[in-house]
Scaffold this motif. Structure first.
Motif, PDB file in Angstrom:
ATOM      1  N   TYR A 117      56.440 -32.019 -15.417  1.00  0.00           N
ATOM      2  CA  TYR A 117      57.637 -32.308 -14.624  1.00  0.00           C
ATOM      3  C   TYR A 117      58.488 -31.048 -14.452  1.00  0.00           C
ATOM      4  O   TYR A 117      59.092 -30.852 -13.389  1.00  0.00           O
ATOM      5  CB  TYR A 117      58.444 -33.443 -15.252  1.00  0.00           C
ATOM      6  CG  TYR A 117      57.956 -34.802 -14.804  1.00  0.00           C
ATOM      7  CD1 TYR A 117      58.586 -35.488 -13.770  1.00  0.00           C
ATOM      8  CD2 TYR A 117      56.838 -35.382 -15.392  1.00  0.00           C
ATOM      9  CE1 TYR A 117      58.128 -36.724 -13.349  1.00  0.00           C
ATOM     10  CE2 TYR A 117      56.371 -36.623 -14.973  1.00  0.00           C
ATOM     11  CZ  TYR A 117      57.020 -37.295 -13.957  1.00  0.00           C
ATOM     12  OH  TYR A 117      56.554 -38.504 -13.525  1.00  0.00           O
ATOM     13  N   GLN A 136      59.537 -29.459 -10.780  1.00  0.00           N
ATOM     14  CA  GLN A 136      60.889 -29.109 -10.352  1.00  0.00           C
ATOM     15  C   GLN A 136      61.049 -27.610 -10.106  1.00  0.00           C
ATOM     16  O   GLN A 136      61.734 -27.204  -9.157  1.00  0.00           O
ATOM     17  CB  GLN A 136      61.907 -29.605 -11.378  1.00  0.00           C
ATOM     18  CG  GLN A 136      61.980 -31.127 -11.399  1.00  0.00           C
ATOM     19  CD  GLN A 136      63.005 -31.643 -12.384  1.00  0.00           C
ATOM     20  OE1 GLN A 136      63.347 -30.978 -13.358  1.00  0.00           O
ATOM     21  NE2 GLN A 136      63.505 -32.836 -12.130  1.00  0.00           N
ATOM     22  N   ARG A 157      62.018 -26.028  -6.494  1.00  0.00           N
ATOM     23  CA  ARG A 157      63.202 -25.176  -6.319  1.00  0.00           C
ATOM     24  C   ARG A 157      62.813 -23.816  -5.743  1.00  0.00           C
ATOM     25  O   ARG A 157      63.486 -23.289  -4.845  1.00  0.00           O
ATOM     26  CB  ARG A 157      63.949 -24.996  -7.648  1.00  0.00           C
ATOM     27  CG  ARG A 157      65.163 -24.121  -7.561  1.00  0.00           C
ATOM     28  CD  ARG A 157      66.266 -24.733  -6.718  1.00  0.00           C
ATOM     29  NE  ARG A 157      67.408 -23.817  -6.685  1.00  0.00           N
ATOM     30  CZ  ARG A 157      68.183 -23.645  -5.650  1.00  0.00           C
ATOM     31  NH1 ARG A 157      67.998 -24.351  -4.560  1.00  0.00           N
ATOM     32  NH2 ARG A 157      69.169 -22.780  -5.705  1.00  0.00           N
TER      33      ARG A 157
END
Length: 153
Positions: free
Chosen positions: A48, A52, A56
């Protein structure tokens, strides 16, 4: 963990008490499966994190391409947009697809096996091995060595 030196079974809280008939080897095996699952949970967290972090970075690459366009560096902006922005991290997969495949496959299977082992060996109780380790290690009657939170009242 069998009876202590005084012949009594340690006072592990009921939630973590070894079920009648469970052997040391069974409790230890269930504990090993539980430990393996803890590593899988840590790996899942890192997956995870990857999801992310890459997401980003993709947004920042898009922002950088816009900035490059604004300063007249359209060729560099276009390279970023075509070579990096929106690209699959693995063949045919963005990170959300990796996360979903992991969750639906390996992680779900491992969780079910962990539950099955606990159901069969420890009556569904979690952390029996660790609870017995705690009981064997704690200094009874000393602050901070209570068997359960209720014992500290």
């Amino acid at each position: 963990m069998g009876p202590g030196a005084d012949g009594r079974t340690p006072s592990v809280d009921q939630t973590h008490r070894r079920p009648e008939g469970a052997t040391d080897a069974e409790v230890e095996a269930a504990g090993t499966v539980s430990e393996a699952m803890e590593y899988i949970e840590r790996a899942r967290g890192r997956l995870y994190d990857l999801h992310q972090l890459i997401g980003r970075a993709d947004i920042l690459f898009q922002q950088a391409a816009d900035q490059l366009d604004q300063i007249g560096r359209a060729e560099l902006a276009e390279r970023i947009r075509t070579e990096v922005v929106g690209i699959n991290l693995l063949h045919g997969r963005w990170t959300f697809q990796m996360v979903e495949e992991f969750d639906d496959g390996f992680w779900s299977t491992a969780r079910e096996l962990d539950r099955s082992v606990r159901d069969e060996l420890t009556g569904g109780r979690r952390h029996v091995f660790e609870a017995e380790m705690k009981e064997a290690s704690r200094s009874r009657g000393r602050r901070g060595h209570e068997a359960t939170p209720e014992d500290s009242n």
